[in-house]
Write a protein that holds these residues in place. Structure first.
Motif, PDB file in Angstrom:
ATOM      1  N   LEU A  34     -13.183  83.061   5.653  1.00  0.00           N
ATOM      2  CA  LEU A  34     -13.295  81.607   5.533  1.00  0.00           C
ATOM      3  C   LEU A  34     -12.810  81.156   4.165  1.00  0.00           C
ATOM      4  CD1 LEU A  34     -16.838  81.103   7.112  1.00  0.00           C
ATOM      5  CD2 LEU A  34     -14.607  81.038   8.241  1.00  0.00           C
ATOM      6  N   SER A  35     -11.899  80.207   4.158  1.00  0.00           N
ATOM      7  CA  SER A  35     -11.381  79.676   2.897  1.00  0.00           C
ATOM      8  C   SER A  35     -12.411  78.806   2.214  1.00  0.00           C
ATOM      9  CB  SER A  35     -10.124  78.847   3.152  1.00  0.00           C
ATOM     10  OG  SER A  35     -10.472  77.567   3.652  1.00  0.00           O
ATOM     11  N   ILE A  89     -17.865  89.381   7.840  1.00  0.00           N
ATOM     12  CA  ILE A  89     -17.434  88.042   7.447  1.00  0.00           C
ATOM     13  C   ILE A  89     -17.251  87.976   5.936  1.00  0.00           C
ATOM     14  CG2 ILE A  89     -19.787  87.123   7.198  1.00  0.00           C
ATOM     15  CD1 ILE A  89     -18.717  84.552   8.638  1.00  0.00           C
ATOM     16  N   SER A  90     -16.291  87.169   5.514  1.00  0.00           N
ATOM     17  CA  SER A  90     -16.039  86.982   4.082  1.00  0.00           C
ATOM     18  C   SER A  90     -15.793  85.504   3.825  1.00  0.00           C
ATOM     19  CB  SER A  90     -14.822  87.795   3.628  1.00  0.00           C
ATOM     20  OG  SER A  90     -13.647  87.322   4.273  1.00  0.00           O
ATOM     21  N   GLY A  91     -15.949  85.103   2.578  1.00  0.00           N
ATOM     22  CA  GLY A  91     -15.712  83.701   2.259  1.00  0.00           C
ATOM     23  C   GLY A  91     -15.559  83.467   0.777  1.00  0.00           C
ATOM     24  N   SER A  92     -14.850  82.399   0.446  1.00  0.00           N
ATOM     25  CA  SER A  92     -14.710  81.935  -0.931  1.00  0.00           C
ATOM     26  C   SER A  92     -15.262  80.530  -1.030  1.00  0.00           C
ATOM     27  CB  SER A  92     -13.234  81.917  -1.368  1.00  0.00           C
ATOM     28  OG  SER A  92     -12.760  83.199  -1.647  1.00  0.00           O
ATOM     29  N   SER A  93     -15.937  80.240  -2.146  1.00  0.00           N
ATOM     30  CA  SER A  93     -16.385  78.884  -2.458  1.00  0.00           C
ATOM     31  C   SER A  93     -17.245  78.322  -1.328  1.00  0.00           C
ATOM     32  CB  SER A  93     -15.169  78.012  -2.756  1.00  0.00           C
ATOM     33  OG  SER A  93     -15.521  76.846  -3.445  1.00  0.00           O
ATOM     34  N   VAL A 127     -20.540  86.793 -15.852  1.00  0.00           N
ATOM     35  CA  VAL A 127     -20.324  85.362 -15.641  1.00  0.00           C
ATOM     36  C   VAL A 127     -19.261  85.201 -14.555  1.00  0.00           C
ATOM     37  CG1 VAL A 127     -19.681  83.178 -16.710  1.00  0.00           C
ATOM     38  CG2 VAL A 127     -20.853  84.920 -18.068  1.00  0.00           C
ATOM     39  N   TYR A 128     -19.580  84.391 -13.542  1.00  0.00           N
ATOM     40  CA  TYR A 128     -18.684  84.251 -12.395  1.00  0.00           C
ATOM     41  C   TYR A 128     -18.311  82.790 -12.145  1.00  0.00           C
ATOM     42  CZ  TYR A 128     -20.278  88.989 -11.425  1.00  0.00           C
ATOM     43  OH  TYR A 128     -20.576  90.317 -11.522  1.00  0.00           O
ATOM     44  N   ILE A 129     -17.114  82.611 -11.565  1.00  0.00           N
ATOM     45  CA  ILE A 129     -16.651  81.288 -11.162  1.00  0.00           C
ATOM     46  C   ILE A 129     -16.105  81.359  -9.736  1.00  0.00           C
ATOM     47  CG2 ILE A 129     -16.149  80.550 -13.515  1.00  0.00           C
ATOM     48  CD1 ILE A 129     -13.166  81.053 -12.914  1.00  0.00           C
ATOM     49  N   ASP A 130     -15.665  80.224  -9.276  1.00  0.00           N
ATOM     50  CA  ASP A 130     -15.199  80.033  -7.900  1.00  0.00           C
ATOM     51  C   ASP A 130     -14.213  81.113  -7.442  1.00  0.00           C
ATOM     52  OD1 ASP A 130     -13.736  78.859  -5.591  1.00  0.00           O
ATOM     53  OD2 ASP A 130     -14.910  77.085  -6.082  1.00  0.00           O
ATOM     54  N   GLY A 131     -14.519  81.738  -6.304  1.00  0.00           N
ATOM     55  CA  GLY A 131     -13.648  82.769  -5.762  1.00  0.00           C
ATOM     56  C   GLY A 131     -12.274  82.272  -5.378  1.00  0.00           C
ATOM     57  N   GLY A 132     -12.172  80.952  -5.081  1.00  0.00           N
ATOM     58  CA  GLY A 132     -10.904  80.384  -4.671  1.00  0.00           C
ATOM     59  C   GLY A 132      -9.849  80.372  -5.754  1.00  0.00           C
ATOM     60  N   PHE A 133     -10.244  80.569  -7.014  1.00  0.00           N
ATOM     61  CA  PHE A 133      -9.263  80.621  -8.093  1.00  0.00           C
ATOM     62  C   PHE A 133      -8.316  81.811  -7.936  1.00  0.00           C
ATOM     63  CE2 PHE A 133     -12.252  77.888 -10.570  1.00  0.00           C
ATOM     64  CZ  PHE A 133     -11.346  76.898 -10.902  1.00  0.00           C
ATOM     65  N   CYS A 134      -8.776  82.876  -7.302  1.00  0.00           N
ATOM     66  CA  CYS A 134      -7.937  84.082  -7.139  1.00  0.00           C
ATOM     67  C   CYS A 134      -7.641  84.405  -5.680  1.00  0.00           C
ATOM     68  CB  CYS A 134      -8.612  85.287  -7.792  1.00  0.00           C
ATOM     69  SG  CYS A 134      -8.577  85.283  -9.589  1.00  0.00           S
ATOM     70  N   ASP A 135      -8.617  84.235  -4.806  1.00  0.00           N
ATOM     71  CA  ASP A 135      -8.432  84.591  -3.396  1.00  0.00           C
ATOM     72  C   ASP A 135      -9.186  83.576  -2.542  1.00  0.00           C
ATOM     73  OD1 ASP A 135      -8.129  85.670  -0.911  1.00  0.00           O
ATOM     74  OD2 ASP A 135      -8.885  87.663  -1.415  1.00  0.00           O
ATOM     75  N   ASN A 136      -8.460  82.606  -2.039  1.00  0.00           N
ATOM     76  CA  ASN A 136      -9.110  81.536  -1.292  1.00  0.00           C
ATOM     77  C   ASN A 136      -9.127  81.764   0.216  1.00  0.00           C
ATOM     78  OD1 ASN A 136     -10.577  79.129  -1.504  1.00  0.00           O
ATOM     79  ND2 ASN A 136      -8.827  77.935  -0.804  1.00  0.00           N
ATOM     80  N   LEU A 137      -8.688  82.929   0.660  1.00  0.00           N
ATOM     81  CA  LEU A 137      -8.858  83.338   2.056  1.00  0.00           C
ATOM     82  C   LEU A 137      -9.036  84.860   2.047  1.00  0.00           C
ATOM     83  CD1 LEU A 137      -8.903  82.198   4.966  1.00  0.00           C
ATOM     84  CD2 LEU A 137      -6.523  82.964   5.163  1.00  0.00           C
ATOM     85  N   PRO A 138     -10.244  85.331   1.766  1.00  0.00           N
ATOM     86  CA  PRO A 138     -10.474  86.757   1.497  1.00  0.00           C
ATOM     87  C   PRO A 138     -10.485  87.651   2.731  1.00  0.00           C
ATOM     88  CG  PRO A 138     -12.537  85.557   1.371  1.00  0.00           C
ATOM     89  CD  PRO A 138     -11.460  84.515   1.575  1.00  0.00           C
ATOM     90  N   SER A 139      -9.321  87.803   3.339  1.00  0.00           N
ATOM     91  CA  SER A 139      -9.197  88.686   4.501  1.00  0.00           C
ATOM     92  C   SER A 139      -9.007  90.149   4.095  1.00  0.00           C
ATOM     93  CB  SER A 139      -8.019  88.241   5.376  1.00  0.00           C
ATOM     94  OG  SER A 139      -6.823  88.219   4.625  1.00  0.00           O
TER      95      SER A 139
END
Length: 251
Positions: A8-9, A35-39, A148-160
Motif C-alpha cells: 500500500l502506497s 502486507i506492507s505499507g508506507s505512510s 529517529v525515523y521519518i515518512d517511509g514514502g521519502f524512499c519507498d512509497n510502494l513497498p512491494s
C-alpha cells in the motif's frame, strides 16, 4: 493457493481508498498472506494485519478526530509533533508488537540519520505506523529506541520489495496518480512537489508488482482531506472491481 502480498502506497487521507479496494478483495474471498505499507498506507496495512476488516478500519478511522491529536511544534522545527498522537492511538488500538500481528507486516520507515529505508517487522505497532507517516516538516521525526525515523514514502512509497522475497504474487495499490495541471499558488506548489516526490518513489515498487492498481480519481484530492472518506472508500472499491478477472484467477 498462491501466497499473496499486498503493498500500500502512502498518500495521507487518500489511503482510505485502499480500504475500499481491500473490502472488494474480502468480498471476493481473496486472502492476503503478507502486507506492507508506507505512510498512510502503513496505518491501513498495520491495522489490517492486526486482524481488523477493511470496513472496521474505515469505521474506526472515520470517527477519529485527527486534528485533536496533533500538537503545534513550530518552535522545534515542524508544524506538529506526534508524541501525543502516539499515546492517544495506543489507547484506541492497544499496545501491540508488529511481530505478534495476525498477518506479517512490513512497516516502511526511513532512518533520518542515515537516509536509508527500513522495513520494520518488530516493534511497537502504533509508534512505527506513525513514524512511517512522519512527513517532515509537517510532522516531526519520531524517536524510537534511540533511532529517529521519518515518512517511509521519502524512499519507498510502494513497498512491494519485501513481499517479493516470500510471496508468490504481489498486488500494489497507489493513491498518488500524477496530474498534469499546474496552478500558481503557494499551496498548489507544495501539493504538486509532494505529488512528484511520492509518484517517483512508487516507480520501483510498481515494477515488482504482479498486479498494480492506481486510483486515478484520487489525484483530485489533498492528502489532508478529512471530509471525503466515504467518497474515497467508494472510489477504491470501484477501482478494484475493474480487476475482477485477475483477482478471481488467484482464488
Amino acid at each position: 493457493m498462491s501466497k499473496i502480498g499486498l503493498a500500500l502506497s502512502g498518500g495521507g487521507s487518500r489511503c482510505i481508498a485502499q480500504l475500499g479496494a481491500m473490502h472488494y478483495f474480502e468480498e471476493k474471498g481473496l486472502k492476503i498472506s503478507e502486507i506492507s505499507g508506507s505512510s498512510g498506507g502503513a496505518i491501513v496495512a498495520g491495522l489490517y494485519a492486526k486482524g481488523m476488516s477493511a470496513k472496521d478500519i474505515f469505521s474506526t478511522l472515520k470517527e477519529v478526530n485527527f486534528k485533536s491529536h496533533l500538537k503545534y511544534n513550530i518552535k522545534n522545527g515542524s508544524l506538529y509533533h506526534l508524541e501525543s498522537a502516539i499515546s492517544n492511538f495506543q489507547n484506541i488500538f492497544g499496545v501491540m508488537d508488529i511481530q505478534d500481528l495476525e498477518i506479517p507486516f512490513y512497516c516502511t520507515v526511513v532512518d533520518y540519520k542515515s537516509g536509508e529505508v527500513e522495513y520494520k517487522t518488530e516493534g511497537d505497532l502504533v509508534t512505527l505506523m506513525l513514524a512511517s507517516s512522519a512527513l517532515v516538516p509537517f510532522f516531526a521525526p519520531v524517536e524510537y529506541h534511540g533511532d529517529v525515523y521519518i515518512d517511509g514514502g521519502f524512499c519507498d512509497n510502494l513497498p512491494s520489495h519485501p513481499l517479493k522475497q516470500t510471496c508468490d504474487y504481489a498486488i500494489g495499490i497507489n493513491v498518488n496518480p500524477f496530474f498534469s495541471n499546474i496552478k500558481n499558488s503557494f499551496k498548489a506548489h507544495i501539493s504538486r512537489s509532494m505529488f512528484i516526490m511520492l509518484n517517483h518513489n512508487v516507480k520501483a515498487g510498481r515494477k515488482e508488482c504482479d498486479l498494480f492498481m492506481e486510483i486515478e480519481e484520487m489525484g483530485r484530492y489533498s492528502i489532508f482531506d478529512l471530509k471525503n472518506f466515504e467518497l474515497f472508500f467508494d472510489l477504491g472499491y470501484n477501482e478494484a472491481k475493474k480487476y475482477e478477472r485477475e483477482l478471481e484467477e488467484l482464488l
